[in-house]
Design an enzyme around this catalytic site. Structure first.
Site: not given
Ligand code: 13P
Length: 343
Positions: A46, A136, A178, A220
């Site tokens: 990752r 976010k 979002e 978003k």
């Protein structure tokens, strides 16, 4: 809280010819992405993948900010440079996903509510110290038949988005709000329009009640688009017209930018749709991108987990970023898509 700092960061994130790279896949999601290229999701795999993305030469030309995940914001390059510094040096603002994922909503089979409010004030403090300048939170709204989404599901998710956004602004971090209406299912563009409109209406009611400074946030959302399995697929022009019409009635002009998610659209499709919207401009808000899959998919495939392919992976990312940069002012074309992007 300095409102000026929030407003300046929000404006920088939607600067011309640039958009946001969403690289905030949770451990479960990145595992699925790595599995698609036959790579086992170890911590090192990752880290290497994200290092390949973030060290792309010229990243900041078309990427204004990068959304990180809790694991990633603490990681560094192989040479020991923190990812947050790599991004700042490239001219891209580091941000962080702060929700803890969508879980089944009690009493509403088939619907989800996003968790993560408990202890959020402390986590925001830590993320700011680690270098994040924006955050976010993703809420998920499914469409299925006439009964889903329920107004209950829309309301609780909108309320949580408001709670999150208020805490984020209090911490001096720009919230990216979002609410994602999923494209899964056979529903029409019209049904997506109605659900998106109702969702955004509820979200902005909550943001207003919870005293959010609109100038210091970004939205978003999904585009207004046909369900994935709908036999009639809308063209980019139809998507653009429906999305703009919907947003005009529910998104305050004080919000500086709308940064769309790609949500499972093909990468060229996501670029063409954004381009068609900007070709209809100018609009009250900047219309930009905050794509995950639509920016990363070709890069992930070209990299394929091998150090020997780092440059190929970076070239693929740089190309998609440049194409979406062109879509910011409606200048994306099929010819441009074929042009190689140098890294
Ligand atoms: P996609 O563009 O792949 O939908 O990802 C964006 C994102 O951040 C979803 O939360």
């Amino acid at each position: 809280m300095s409102t000026e700092t929030l407003e300046a960061t929000a404006r920088d994130l939607v600067a011309p010819v640039k958009g946001i790279l969403a690289a905030d896949e949770s451990t479960g999601t990145i595992e699925k992405r790595l599995k698609s290229i036959d790579v086992e999701s170890t911590g090192e795999a990752r880290r290497s993948y994200r290092e390949m993305l973030f060290t792309t030469p010229g990243l900041g030309d078309h990427i204004s900010g990068v959304i990180l995940y809790d694991e990633t914001i603490r990681q560094s390059t192989r040479d020991g440079v923190p990812f947050t510094k790599v991004l700042e040096d490239a001219g891209a603002i580091p941000g962080i996903k702060v929700d803890l994922g969508a879980k089944p909503l009690a009493g509403a089979p088939g619907e989800l509510v996003t968790e993560g409010l408990d202890g959020l004030r402390g986590r925001l403090e830590e993320y700011r110290e680690l270098g994040a300048r924006f955050t976010k939170w993703r809420a998920v709204i499914a469409i299925a038949g006439d009964r889903i989404p329920s107004s209950y599901c829309i309301h609780v998710n909108a309320h949580a988005l408001g709670r999150y956004a208020a805490l984020s602004q209090e911490a001096g971090l720009v919230p990216i709000v979002e609410p994602e209406v999923l494209m899964d299912g056979g529903h029409t563009l019209q049904r997506c329009y109605e659900v998106t409109e109702a969702t955004l209406q509820s979200v902005f009611n909550e943001l207003f009640s919870q005293r959010i400074v609109y100038e210091g946030m970004l939205l978003k959302p999904n585009m207004v688009i046909s369900g994935k399995d709908c036999p009639e697929q809308a063209s980019p022009e139809e998507v653009a017209k429906a999305t703009i019409r919907c947003f005009r009635s529910v998104v305050p002009a004080a919000v500086p930018g709308i940064v769309f998610l790609s949500g499972g659209q093909g990468d060229e499709e996501a670029t063409a749709n954004l381009n068609a919207m900007n070709a209809l401009g100018p609009h009250a808000w900047q219309l930009s991108f905050s794509y995950g899959r639509a920016l990363q998919a070709p890069s992930l495939k070209a990299w394929a987990g091998s150090d020997a392919n780092v440059e190929a992976g970076q070239q693929a990312l740089a190309h998609r970023a440049r194409m979406n940069g062109a879509a910011r002012d409606g200048s994306y074309t099929a010819e441009l898509e074929k042009e190689l992007t140098a890294v």
